[in-house]
Design a protein around this motif. Structure first.
Motif, PDB file in Angstrom:
ATOM      1  N   GLY A 163       0.782  -1.230   0.000  1.00  0.00           N
ATOM      2  CA  GLY A 163       0.000   0.000   0.000  1.00  0.00           C
ATOM      3  C   GLY A 163       0.813   1.278   0.000  1.00  0.00           C
ATOM      4  N   ALA A 164       2.120   1.198  -0.292  1.00  0.00           N
ATOM      5  CA  ALA A 164       2.943   2.409  -0.332  1.00  0.00           C
ATOM      6  C   ALA A 164       2.418   3.360  -1.398  1.00  0.00           C
ATOM      7  N   VAL A 255      18.906   5.310 -12.605  1.00  0.00           N
ATOM      8  CA  VAL A 255      17.879   6.134 -11.964  1.00  0.00           C
ATOM      9  C   VAL A 255      16.615   6.146 -12.827  1.00  0.00           C
ATOM     10  N   ALA A 256      16.797   6.357 -14.127  1.00  0.00           N
ATOM     11  CA  ALA A 256      15.648   6.373 -15.040  1.00  0.00           C
ATOM     12  C   ALA A 256      14.942   5.018 -15.042  1.00  0.00           C
ATOM     13  N   TRP A 257      15.726   3.924 -15.013  1.00  0.00           N
ATOM     14  CA  TRP A 257      15.125   2.582 -14.977  1.00  0.00           C
ATOM     15  C   TRP A 257      14.293   2.394 -13.716  1.00  0.00           C
ATOM     16  N   MET A 258      14.839   2.802 -12.579  1.00  0.00           N
ATOM     17  CA  MET A 258      14.141   2.645 -11.304  1.00  0.00           C
ATOM     18  C   MET A 258      12.827   3.415 -11.317  1.00  0.00           C
ATOM     19  N   ARG A 259      12.880   4.642 -11.805  1.00  0.00           N
ATOM     20  CA  ARG A 259      11.665   5.462 -11.881  1.00  0.00           C
ATOM     21  C   ARG A 259      10.652   4.835 -12.828  1.00  0.00           C
ATOM     22  N   GLY A 267       2.050   3.237 -10.817  1.00  0.00           N
ATOM     23  CA  GLY A 267       1.455   4.519 -11.188  1.00  0.00           C
ATOM     24  C   GLY A 267       1.633   5.584 -10.120  1.00  0.00           C
ATOM     25  N   MET A 268       2.487   5.289  -9.138  1.00  0.00           N
ATOM     26  CA  MET A 268       2.685   6.187  -8.000  1.00  0.00           C
ATOM     27  C   MET A 268       3.901   7.098  -8.216  1.00  0.00           C
ATOM     28  N   PRO A 269       4.001   8.208  -7.457  1.00  0.00           N
ATOM     29  CA  PRO A 269       5.113   9.156  -7.605  1.00  0.00           C
ATOM     30  C   PRO A 269       6.459   8.575  -7.157  1.00  0.00           C
ATOM     31  N   PHE A 270       7.524   9.234  -7.619  1.00  0.00           N
ATOM     32  CA  PHE A 270       8.894   8.788  -7.361  1.00  0.00           C
ATOM     33  C   PHE A 270       9.738   9.990  -6.946  1.00  0.00           C
ATOM     34  N   MET A 271      10.485   9.856  -5.854  1.00  0.00           N
ATOM     35  CA  MET A 271      11.374  10.915  -5.362  1.00  0.00           C
ATOM     36  C   MET A 271      12.819  10.447  -5.406  1.00  0.00           C
ATOM     37  N   LEU A 272      13.705  11.332  -5.843  1.00  0.00           N
ATOM     38  CA  LEU A 272      15.140  11.083  -5.753  1.00  0.00           C
ATOM     39  C   LEU A 272      15.688  11.921  -4.609  1.00  0.00           C
ATOM     40  N   LYS A 273      16.316  11.270  -3.642  1.00  0.00           N
ATOM     41  CA  LYS A 273      16.803  11.938  -2.436  1.00  0.00           C
ATOM     42  C   LYS A 273      18.321  12.005  -2.459  1.00  0.00           C
ATOM     43  N   GLY A 288      12.443  12.029 -15.207  1.00  0.00           N
ATOM     44  CA  GLY A 288      11.009  11.929 -14.979  1.00  0.00           C
ATOM     45  C   GLY A 288      10.580  11.810 -13.543  1.00  0.00           C
ATOM     46  N   VAL A 289      11.453  12.204 -12.594  1.00  0.00           N
ATOM     47  CA  VAL A 289      11.069  12.085 -11.187  1.00  0.00           C
ATOM     48  C   VAL A 289       9.932  13.051 -10.860  1.00  0.00           C
ATOM     49  N   THR A 290       9.147  12.687  -9.878  1.00  0.00           N
ATOM     50  CA  THR A 290       8.084  13.565  -9.388  1.00  0.00           C
ATOM     51  C   THR A 290       8.648  14.636  -8.465  1.00  0.00           C
ATOM     52  N   ALA A 291       9.630  14.226  -7.666  1.00  0.00           N
ATOM     53  CA  ALA A 291      10.163  15.107  -6.628  1.00  0.00           C
ATOM     54  C   ALA A 291      11.628  14.803  -6.392  1.00  0.00           C
TER      55      ALA A 291
END
Length: 429
Positions: A163-164, A255-259, A267-273, A288-291
């Motif tokens: 449920g993340a 990074v692009a592959w992971m996203r 279909g959920m957002p992706f953040m790179l920290k 294409g990261v969300t945040a």
């Protein structure tokens, strides 16, 4: 380990007023309660500690320009982060094994839910993603780049099934440690031999022991979210750490592959920290990261990296029109949150602050920390005559010359504060 019947009937002899008025008080209570190695693991930075010190000191260099009248009777601090409505611009940052309290990440997640904000859960956590998502339906699951792609995909699938509501990829790690004051001892696992060996350091912390005795458990240093399919028990913290160290560092293509994998799967957002440079922020946007979270791993990465509050402005100017920009590092007060927002952050992420609250008073202590930050944000908005965090701008701050560190700015980048002509309306609060 079952709880002895007599222990369940014992009144806590160390009961005190649980409320604290600042994160500094929570830290002091955590220091008094925790065994020295456990507390040391919470406060330690890398090498000489230059970055961890600057993370906090830099906030004190910034002042406010308050109004004397025209204050607003109602003030809003609600916003959204990666599609999640939150009641204040403070998000729980994912941190590893939380052995400061028997309830660990579950207590943190409950406190975050009760205050209407997002829980970030580390894949090095001591509680499973299923347990945490069950108590906070606004949970973002965090992953390091560890193992092969099949293993990482399996972990994404598990998080999605649990449920993340988003994925955080943390990539900023150089393994640069060598602390000048010495690293705290963290055992591979907590067993009888370990308990006997560390008894002199732990015996004086009776309240901490009492908590675990009441819960009928011992500190768990395993990582259940890294368990292979079909297994409940994950590797030890150091087993997980070894996997991380022996995995080839990721490229921007990784990074692009992971996203892409996370987006296709959920279909959920992706953040790179872990972003500290403008050029990296631009590359993240192009992936294409969300945040992004402007972060130096709380001073536990490459020592000498500037405080995140010094670098966020140029990064927000460069990509804030296209992606959500968050920040973590050194946040201890509501006024710190306001300063970060005024310089371009959508929200901040906190780590040590809530861990001290957890150590001081469990779930209630984490909630107490969030309440302290909320109150401080409200006070700052009141003093500046604002009715919403959406109205925060850099001109409300007193920022000294030379404060900002613009790292990795491309030669053809627009002047600071000037958005490209074709840029859409800014993604802000």
């Amino acid at each position: 380990m079952s709880k002895p019947e007599w222990l369940s009937k014992v009144e806590n002899p160390w009961k005190q007023n649980p409320w604290f008025e600042s994160v500094a008080v929570a830290q002091e209570r955590a220091r008094k309660r925790l065994p020295a190695p456990v507390y040391g693991a919470l406060v330690a930075g890398s090498e000489r500690g230059q970055t961890i010190a600057d993370n906090q000191a830099a906030f004190a260099e910034i002042g406010f320009a308050p109004h004397v009248a025209g204050h607003q009777p109602e003030r809003s601090m609600a916003t959204t982060v990666m599609g999640q409505q939150i009641s204040l611009p403070v998000v729980i940052s994912p941190t590893g094994v939380q052995a400061v309290h028997p309830d660990g990440e579950v207590a943190v997640a409950r406190a975050a839910a009760s205050r209407g904000t997002v829980m970030g859960l580390s894949n090095f956590a001591s509680k499973s993603v299923e347990e945490v998502c069950a108590v906070n339906d606004q949970t973002f699951f965090q992953m390091y780049w560890t193992g092969d792609r099949d293993v990482m995909l399996q972990r994404m699938q598990r998080a999605k099934k649990a449920g993340a509501k988003g994925l955080i990829a943390t990539l900023d790690w150089s393994f640069s440690m060598g602390r000048d004051w010495g690293s705290p001892e963290i055992p591979e696992k907590v067993d009888l031999r370990t308990m006997v060996r560390m008894a002199p350091q732990v015996a004086t912390k009776a309240r901490w022991l009492y908590q675990f005795g009441r819960a009928g458990t011992i500190p768990d240093l395993t990582a259940p979210n890294l368990a292979p399919p079909g297994q409940a028990k994950g590797p030890t913290f150091f087993g997980a750490y070894y996997e991380w160290m022996t995995t080839t560092p990721p490229t921007w293509e990784d990074v692009a592959w992971m996203r892409e994998q996370w987006t296709q799967l959920s279909g959920m957002p992706f953040m790179l920290k872990g972003v500290c440079r403008v050029d990296d922020a631009l590359r993240a946007r192009d992936c294409g990261v969300t945040a992004i979270s402007v972060s130096n791993h709380g001073g536990n990465n490459l020592d000498g990296t500037p405080a995140t509050i010094r670098v966020i402005g140029p990064i927000a100017d460069a990509v804030g029109h296209d992606v959500e920009v968050l920040m973590d590092g050194g946040v201890r007060r509501g006024s710190d949150v306001v300063k970060a927002l005024a310089l371009g952050a959508r929200a901040v992420m906190i780590g040590r602050a809530y861990l001290w609250g957890l150590a001081a008073n469990g779930e209630q202590g984490v909630g107490n920390v969030l309440d302290v930050l909320r109150s401080g944000i409200d006070s700052a908005l009141l003093g500046m005559g604002l009715s919403s965090i959406d109205q925060l701008t850099p001109d409300l701050l007193v920022v000294p010359d030379g404060f900002v560190r613009a790292l990795g700015v491309p030669a053809d980048a627009p002047a600071p504060g000037v958005a490209p002509d074709a840029a859409p309306d800014p993604v802000h609060h």
